[in-house]
Design an enzyme around this catalytic site. Structure first.
Site, PDB file in Angstrom:
ATOM      1  N   ARG A  79       0.825  -1.213   0.000  1.00 52.41           N
ATOM      2  CA  ARG A  79       0.000   0.000   0.000  1.00 52.41           C
ATOM      3  C   ARG A  79       0.860   1.266   0.000  1.00 52.41           C
ATOM      4  O   ARG A  79       0.527   2.257  -0.666  1.00 52.41           O
ATOM      5  CB  ARG A  79      -0.917  -0.019   1.224  1.00 52.41           C
ATOM      6  CG  ARG A  79      -1.958   1.097   1.283  1.00 52.41           C
ATOM      7  CD  ARG A  79      -2.936   0.807   2.404  1.00 52.41           C
ATOM      8  NE  ARG A  79      -4.005   1.785   2.472  1.00 52.41           N
ATOM      9  CZ  ARG A  79      -4.055   2.799   3.351  1.00 52.41           C
ATOM     10  NH1 ARG A  79      -3.069   2.947   4.224  1.00 52.41           N
ATOM     11  NH2 ARG A  79      -5.062   3.647   3.356  1.00 52.41           N
ATOM     12  N   HIS A  83       0.393   4.128  -2.800  1.00 47.18           N
ATOM     13  CA  HIS A  83       0.049   5.505  -2.443  1.00 47.18           C
ATOM     14  C   HIS A  83       1.165   6.480  -2.800  1.00 47.18           C
ATOM     15  O   HIS A  83       0.899   7.653  -3.077  1.00 47.18           O
ATOM     16  CB  HIS A  83      -0.289   5.591  -0.956  1.00 47.18           C
ATOM     17  CG  HIS A  83      -1.643   5.059  -0.629  1.00 47.18           C
ATOM     18  ND1 HIS A  83      -2.333   5.405   0.518  1.00 47.18           N
ATOM     19  CD2 HIS A  83      -2.455   4.201  -1.300  1.00 47.18           C
ATOM     20  CE1 HIS A  83      -3.507   4.772   0.530  1.00 47.18           C
ATOM     21  NE2 HIS A  83      -3.591   4.040  -0.561  1.00 47.18           N
ATOM     22  N   VAL A  87       0.948   9.848  -6.234  1.00 43.35           N
ATOM     23  CA  VAL A  87       1.168  11.260  -5.916  1.00 43.35           C
ATOM     24  C   VAL A  87       2.462  11.720  -6.584  1.00 43.35           C
ATOM     25  O   VAL A  87       3.561  11.505  -6.076  1.00 43.35           O
ATOM     26  CB  VAL A  87       1.249  11.490  -4.391  1.00 43.35           C
ATOM     27  CG1 VAL A  87       1.355  12.986  -4.087  1.00 43.35           C
ATOM     28  CG2 VAL A  87       0.037  10.888  -3.694  1.00 43.35           C
ATOM     29  N   GLY A  89       4.101  10.502  -8.970  1.00 43.03           N
ATOM     30  CA  GLY A  89       5.004   9.449  -9.396  1.00 43.03           C
ATOM     31  C   GLY A  89       5.699   8.724  -8.262  1.00 43.03           C
ATOM     32  O   GLY A  89       5.596   9.105  -7.092  1.00 43.03           O
ATOM     33  N   SER A  93       7.968  10.192  -2.005  1.00 45.36           N
ATOM     34  CA  SER A  93       7.501  11.399  -1.314  1.00 45.36           C
ATOM     35  C   SER A  93       6.656  11.056  -0.091  1.00 45.36           C
ATOM     36  O   SER A  93       6.625  11.818   0.880  1.00 45.36           O
ATOM     37  CB  SER A  93       6.712  12.284  -2.275  1.00 45.36           C
ATOM     38  OG  SER A  93       5.606  11.581  -2.828  1.00 45.36           O
ATOM     39  N   ASN A 111      -3.922   8.331   4.155  1.00 45.26           N
ATOM     40  CA  ASN A 111      -2.750   7.825   4.876  1.00 45.26           C
ATOM     41  C   ASN A 111      -2.786   8.056   6.379  1.00 45.26           C
ATOM     42  O   ASN A 111      -2.137   7.324   7.140  1.00 45.26           O
ATOM     43  CB  ASN A 111      -1.479   8.494   4.330  1.00 45.26           C
ATOM     44  CG  ASN A 111      -1.240   8.177   2.874  1.00 45.26           C
ATOM     45  OD1 ASN A 111      -1.526   7.078   2.405  1.00 45.26           O
ATOM     46  ND2 ASN A 111      -0.710   9.147   2.131  1.00 45.26           N
ATOM     47  N   HIS A 210      -6.473  -5.944  -2.576  1.00 45.72           N
ATOM     48  CA  HIS A 210      -7.333  -6.005  -1.392  1.00 45.72           C
ATOM     49  C   HIS A 210      -7.670  -7.432  -0.986  1.00 45.72           C
ATOM     50  O   HIS A 210      -8.522  -7.652  -0.132  1.00 45.72           O
ATOM     51  CB  HIS A 210      -8.604  -5.189  -1.619  1.00 45.72           C
ATOM     52  CG  HIS A 210      -8.380  -3.715  -1.563  1.00 45.72           C
ATOM     53  ND1 HIS A 210      -9.366  -2.779  -1.826  1.00 45.72           N
ATOM     54  CD2 HIS A 210      -7.262  -2.989  -1.285  1.00 45.72           C
ATOM     55  CE1 HIS A 210      -8.868  -1.563  -1.705  1.00 45.72           C
ATOM     56  NE2 HIS A 210      -7.596  -1.663  -1.383  1.00 45.72           N
TER      57      HIS A 210
END
Length: 335
Positions: A79, A83, A87, A89, A93, A111, A210
């Site tokens: 995950r 995530h 954002v 690429g 980050s 998050n 999931h």
């Protein structure tokens, strides 16, 4: 020989192939290949073959030990990579802590109090810094840890291109706008994934992630109380755990049967209307993705194949390469 990789890999390959050639020729090739140092380059599975040859076992061992301690962490690491890539690429980050210059992504809606695994990535990175200081990016560690997590939990493997560099900033606002939420409609999901260059097939296959992990009560409350496309007995069970108010952070398995084993039961649960999230059930709700769900529910090999393909595409979303970004020494802060 086709030269596509950046300097680290090129120097390694060329050296191996010119050991019997003249030293002067080797120097000339070094000068020529050095010119690509600042240029954009494609990712390569062999990027660190010279500069950090023990990279793959270090990451794999770190992931294996973490999953042995807590099987759920595999889903969390997968995950984190997902995530991160949604954002701006795949640039790590999401790992950056807040600073006086920006509010990072860790407190974004998707998050906040749910993103996990930072300590595992930090531990792996620390071991890499001992072995090959300042060489391997945090973004590449995330990409490898996601793949290794899936494999450790029984899922498919795929080739991970390497050579990403790390961002020097993060954005909570961008994270709030680009990470797909649990309340999206099918059309919203399709648009969200398309914005990242991902197809409808990628959407359905990658949603199969999931099949592992947990979700918080606050994210599935609306589905069990407001939606009609959910099995009545399953909704009743979930209501006993997740009241109309309170218990927001209570967790329930996304796959009620095998939450720590990567399989295709998620798709069977979709067909039985026994999934936690509104956005998940949208994939099997009389729409254009129903047939893909049926396919994956009955053909695990097809799901594994498309999931692996989707992860390769996901992992290649706008990476920083060449002279862009930096190689962070500490994944939580800019050098």
């Amino acid at each position: 020989m086709v030269i596509r990789e950046t300097t680290n890999y090129l120097v390694c390959v060329i050296y191996e192939r010119t050991q019997m050639a003249s030293f002067h020729f080797f120097l000339l090739v070094l000068v020529a290949t050095a010119r690509v140092l600042g240029a954009d380059a494609e990712l390569s599975t062999n990027f660190y073959s010279c500069s950090c040859p023990k990279l793959l076992p270090i990451v794999n061992n770190g992931v294996a030990k973490a999953i042995q301690k807590e099987a759920r962490i595999g889903a969390s690491l997968l995950r984190l990579h997902f995530h991160d890539c949604f954002v701006n690429g795949c640039d790590a980050s999401i790992l950056l802590d807040d600073t006086s210059n920006f509010i990072g992504e860790q407190t974004a809606a998707a998050n906040n109090r749910s993103a996990r695994g930072f300590n595992v990535i930090d531990g792996i990175k620390a071991n890499l810094e001992k072995q090959c200081p300042g060489v391997v990016s945090c973004a590449d560690v995330l990409a490898l840890a996601a793949r290794d997590s899936v494999v450790q939990l029984g899922g498919p493997s795929w080739e991970v291109g390497l050579g990403r560099r790390d961002s020097t900033t993060a954005s909570r606002g961008t994270a709030n706008n680009t990470i797909p939420g649990p309340f999206l409609s099918l059309s919203g999901l399709i648009t969200n994934f398309a914005n990242q260059g991902l197809s409808v097939t990628d959407l359905v296959a990658l949603s199969g992630a999931h099949t592992i992990g947990l979700a918080q009560c606050k994210n599935f409350r609306a589905h069990i109380y407001n939606d009609s496309n959910i099995d009545a007995s399953y909704a009743k069970f979930l209501k006993s755990k997740c009241p109309r108010s309170g218990n927001d952070n209570l967790n329930e398995p996304l796959d009620r049967q095998t939450p720590i084993h990567f399989d295709n039961l998620y798709f069977k649960n979709l067909m039985d209307k026994k999934v936690l999230l509104h956005s998940d059930q949208q994939l099997f709700n009389g729409g254009s993705t129903d047939n893909l769900v049926k396919k994956y529910a009955t053909d695990r090999a097809a799901f594994f194949k498309d999931f692996a393909k989707g992860m390769v595409k996901l992992s290649n979303i706008k990476p920083l390469t060449g002279s862009k970004g930096q190689i962070r020494i500490n994944c939580g802060k800019v050098n």
